[in-house]
Design a protein around this motif. Structure first.
Motif, PDB file in Angstrom:
ATOM      1  N   GLU A  31       0.846  -1.197   0.000  1.00 27.70           N
ATOM      2  CA  GLU A  31       0.000   0.000   0.000  1.00 27.70           C
ATOM      3  C   GLU A  31       0.883   1.249   0.000  1.00 27.70           C
ATOM      4  OE1 GLU A  31      -3.361   2.259   2.671  1.00 27.70           O
ATOM      5  OE2 GLU A  31      -3.182   0.091   2.865  1.00 27.70           O
ATOM      6  N   LEU A  32       0.560   2.175  -0.912  1.00 28.88           N
ATOM      7  CA  LEU A  32       1.321   3.408  -1.028  1.00 28.88           C
ATOM      8  C   LEU A  32       0.766   4.480  -0.105  1.00 28.88           C
ATOM      9  CD1 LEU A  32       1.741   3.549  -4.904  1.00 28.88           C
ATOM     10  CD2 LEU A  32       3.555   3.191  -3.218  1.00 28.88           C
ATOM     11  N   ARG A  33       1.666   5.336   0.352  1.00 29.16           N
ATOM     12  CA  ARG A  33       1.289   6.501   1.138  1.00 29.16           C
ATOM     13  C   ARG A  33       1.759   7.751   0.405  1.00 29.16           C
ATOM     14  NH1 ARG A  33       3.103   5.169   7.236  1.00 29.16           N
ATOM     15  NH2 ARG A  33       4.888   4.262   6.225  1.00 29.16           N
ATOM     16  N   LEU A  93      10.275   7.906  -9.004  1.00 33.10           N
ATOM     17  CA  LEU A  93       8.937   8.477  -9.071  1.00 33.10           C
ATOM     18  C   LEU A  93       8.418   8.738  -7.664  1.00 33.10           C
ATOM     19  CD1 LEU A  93       7.532   5.810 -11.566  1.00 33.10           C
ATOM     20  CD2 LEU A  93       8.412   8.071 -12.168  1.00 33.10           C
ATOM     21  N   ARG A  94       7.737   9.881  -7.490  1.00 35.76           N
ATOM     22  CA  ARG A  94       7.109  10.182  -6.203  1.00 35.76           C
ATOM     23  C   ARG A  94       5.600  10.039  -6.350  1.00 35.76           C
ATOM     24  NH1 ARG A  94       8.264  15.587  -4.873  1.00 35.76           N
ATOM     25  NH2 ARG A  94       6.226  16.174  -5.642  1.00 35.76           N
ATOM     26  N   PHE A  95       4.984   9.259  -5.487  1.00 33.73           N
ATOM     27  CA  PHE A  95       3.540   9.072  -5.474  1.00 33.73           C
ATOM     28  C   PHE A  95       2.918  10.166  -4.613  1.00 33.73           C
ATOM     29  CE2 PHE A  95      -0.175   7.436  -3.234  1.00 33.73           C
ATOM     30  CZ  PHE A  95      -0.995   7.125  -4.299  1.00 33.73           C
ATOM     31  N   GLU A  96       1.898  10.831  -5.154  1.00 32.46           N
ATOM     32  CA  GLU A  96       1.236  11.903  -4.410  1.00 32.46           C
ATOM     33  C   GLU A  96      -0.270  11.715  -4.447  1.00 32.46           C
ATOM     34  OE1 GLU A  96       2.425  15.535  -6.310  1.00 32.46           O
ATOM     35  OE2 GLU A  96       4.445  15.461  -5.465  1.00 32.46           O
ATOM     36  N   VAL A  97      -0.893  11.789  -3.294  1.00 31.47           N
ATOM     37  CA  VAL A  97      -2.349  11.813  -3.209  1.00 31.47           C
ATOM     38  C   VAL A  97      -2.760  13.252  -3.477  1.00 31.47           C
ATOM     39  CG1 VAL A  97      -4.329  11.496  -1.686  1.00 31.47           C
ATOM     40  CG2 VAL A  97      -2.392   9.919  -1.556  1.00 31.47           C
ATOM     41  N   LEU A  98      -3.730  13.435  -4.357  1.00 37.43           N
ATOM     42  CA  LEU A  98      -4.151  14.793  -4.695  1.00 37.43           C
ATOM     43  C   LEU A  98      -4.909  15.437  -3.546  1.00 37.43           C
ATOM     44  CD1 LEU A  98      -5.359  14.394  -8.386  1.00 37.43           C
ATOM     45  CD2 LEU A  98      -3.200  15.297  -7.558  1.00 37.43           C
ATOM     46  N   GLY A 118     -11.985   1.965  -0.734  1.00 39.73           N
ATOM     47  CA  GLY A 118     -11.132   2.426   0.366  1.00 39.73           C
ATOM     48  C   GLY A 118     -10.292   3.640   0.013  1.00 39.73           C
ATOM     49  N   GLY A 119     -10.230   3.982  -1.282  1.00 37.45           N
ATOM     50  CA  GLY A 119      -9.408   5.111  -1.698  1.00 37.45           C
ATOM     51  C   GLY A 119      -7.919   4.865  -1.541  1.00 37.45           C
ATOM     52  N   ARG A 120      -7.515   3.598  -1.511  1.00 40.12           N
ATOM     53  CA  ARG A 120      -6.106   3.255  -1.321  1.00 40.12           C
ATOM     54  C   ARG A 120      -5.468   2.851  -2.646  1.00 40.12           C
ATOM     55  NH1 ARG A 120      -8.714   0.487   2.932  1.00 40.12           N
ATOM     56  NH2 ARG A 120      -8.640  -1.363   1.638  1.00 40.12           N
ATOM     57  N   HIS A 121      -4.178   3.133  -2.770  1.00 38.36           N
ATOM     58  CA  HIS A 121      -3.403   2.738  -3.948  1.00 38.36           C
ATOM     59  C   HIS A 121      -2.381   1.685  -3.524  1.00 38.36           C
ATOM     60  CE1 HIS A 121      -5.042   6.528  -5.460  1.00 38.36           C
ATOM     61  NE2 HIS A 121      -4.833   6.024  -6.649  1.00 38.36           N
TER      62      HIS A 121
END
Length: 167
Positions: free
Chosen positions: A22-24, A36-41, A120-123
């Motif tokens: 699971e990404l944060r 790469l940086r994962f970003e929640v909008l 769940g809105g999770r990636h």
């Protein structure tokens, strides 16, 4: 037990994932040579609707819902391209992917994927059987298991335990 921890290094410690993770927000991902940086909008970007000028909808490509983005970093340490995640699953790779890095010889054709759990809105990040693996920057101390791989700078290490439990 043995553990690895980043002590504040500039490039961090990247740990090769073995199973979906699971990404944060802010997680750094390494696939091939791509950082790469994962970003929640933020909520305001997620709810952005069609632009209007003087009460009239502006022409343009219709927007599709999006919850997150991935930002590509260069060796200069600068952000380069931004990719919005709009599908239930976005595949990264060298050829047959949604997001293609065609000039990266260390990527597999279909290397890794980020999947969205809409309820769940999770990636979740998963490796797709790539040759060189998918890694994530260590968030905190990480316990090591036999066979784990991690990257320090340009060096790749494999952690092995002997029969007596020695590293």
């Amino acid at each position: 037990s043995f553990a690895i921890q980043d002590l504040g290094s500039a490039n961090g410690v990247y740990f090769r994932i073995r199973e979906p993770l699971e990404l944060r927000d802010g997680d750094m991902i390494l696939i091939g040579q791509q950082v790469l940086r994962f970003e929640v909008l933020p909520e305001i970007e997620r709810r952005a609707g069609p632009a209007r000028k003087q009460g009239v909808m502006v022409f343009g490509t219709p927007e599709t819902p999006r919850l997150a983005r991935v930002v590509q970093y260069t060796t200069d340490g600068l952000e380069r391209d931004v990719y919005y995640l709009q599908r239930d699953e976005t595949v990264f790779g060298r050829e047959q992917a949604d997001i293609v890095f065609g000039d990266d010889p260390f990527l597999s054709r279909r290397h890794a994927a980020i999947a969205l759990d809409r309820e769940g809105g999770r990636h979740t990040l998963r490796d797709m059987g790539s040759s060189n693996g998918t890694a994530i920057r260590c968030r905190s101390e990480r316990l090591l298991q036999h066979g784990d791989q991690f990257r320090l700078g340009r060096h790749l290490f494999r952690f092995d335990l002997t029969a007596g439990g020695r590293a």
